[in-house]
Design an enzyme around this catalytic site. Structure first.
Site, short mmCIF file in Angstrom:
data_model
loop_
_atom_site.label_atom_id
_atom_site.label_comp_id
_atom_site.label_asym_id
_atom_site.label_seq_id
_atom_site.Cartn_x
_atom_site.Cartn_y
_atom_site.Cartn_z
N SER A 64 0.79 -1.22 -0.14
CA SER A 64 0.18 0.09 0.00
C SER A 64 0.90 1.21 -0.06
CB SER A 64 -1.02 0.12 1.22
OG SER A 64 -1.86 0.98 0.83
N HIS A 69 3.88 14.47 5.99
CA HIS A 69 3.84 15.69 5.67
C HIS A 69 4.09 16.33 7.13
CE1 HIS A 69 2.43 19.05 3.31
NE2 HIS A 69 2.20 19.67 4.41
N CYS A 84 -1.49 -3.93 3.52
CA CYS A 84 -2.21 -5.19 3.41
C CYS A 84 -1.44 -6.45 3.74
CB CYS A 84 -2.99 -5.25 2.05
SG CYS A 84 -1.96 -4.99 0.60
#
Length: 135
Positions: A64, A69, A84
């Site tokens: 995934s 940030h 996953c």
């Protein structure tokens, strides 16, 4: 029976030393280190340096993604780790990032994503029999 396809960990890390989260080079090293530490599979990555402060980065994984940030002027980094497969890899990646950044406060959420019914090869009669045996 239901199963979870993915685990998504979101963390807001407060009180992070601005020097650890201001430069895109440090963010790249942090995320690439988390991928290696958690034994995840990197497909690609992209990083961006903001002016005058902060950086962002995302690593696309076969499992995934990981993203960050930063707002060094506020001592804040927001991090997503979504995988996953083996959920322990998501926890390992997030733990690595938290350890490296050493925040004073952590607000963390964990979400199970993609909860689906697991397919069974049992016939309806076998399912009923197994239910009755549990009673």
């Amino acid at each position: 029976m239901a199963k979870t396809l993915g685990l998504h960990i979101l963390a807001d890390l407060y009180g992070v030393d601005a020097d650890k989260i201001d430069r895109v080079e440090d963010i790249r090293e942090l995320l690439e280190g988390a991928v290696k530490y958690a034994n995840l599979t990197k497909i690609s990555s992209h990083y961006y340096q903001f002016q005058p402060h902060g950086a962002t980065g995302v690593v696309l994984l076969a499992e995934s993604h990981i993203s960050i940030h930063t707002w060094p002027e506020h001592g804040l980094a927001t991090v997503d780790v979504y995988t996953c497969g083996d959920p322990s890899k998501a926890y390992r990646a997030m733990d690595y990032i938290i350890t490296q950044l050493n925040p004073k406060r952590i607000d963390k959420q964990v979400h199970e994503r993609g909860i689906v019914e697991e397919e069974s090869n049992q016939s309806e009669a076998e399912k009923l029999r197994s239910i009755l045996l549990q009673v």
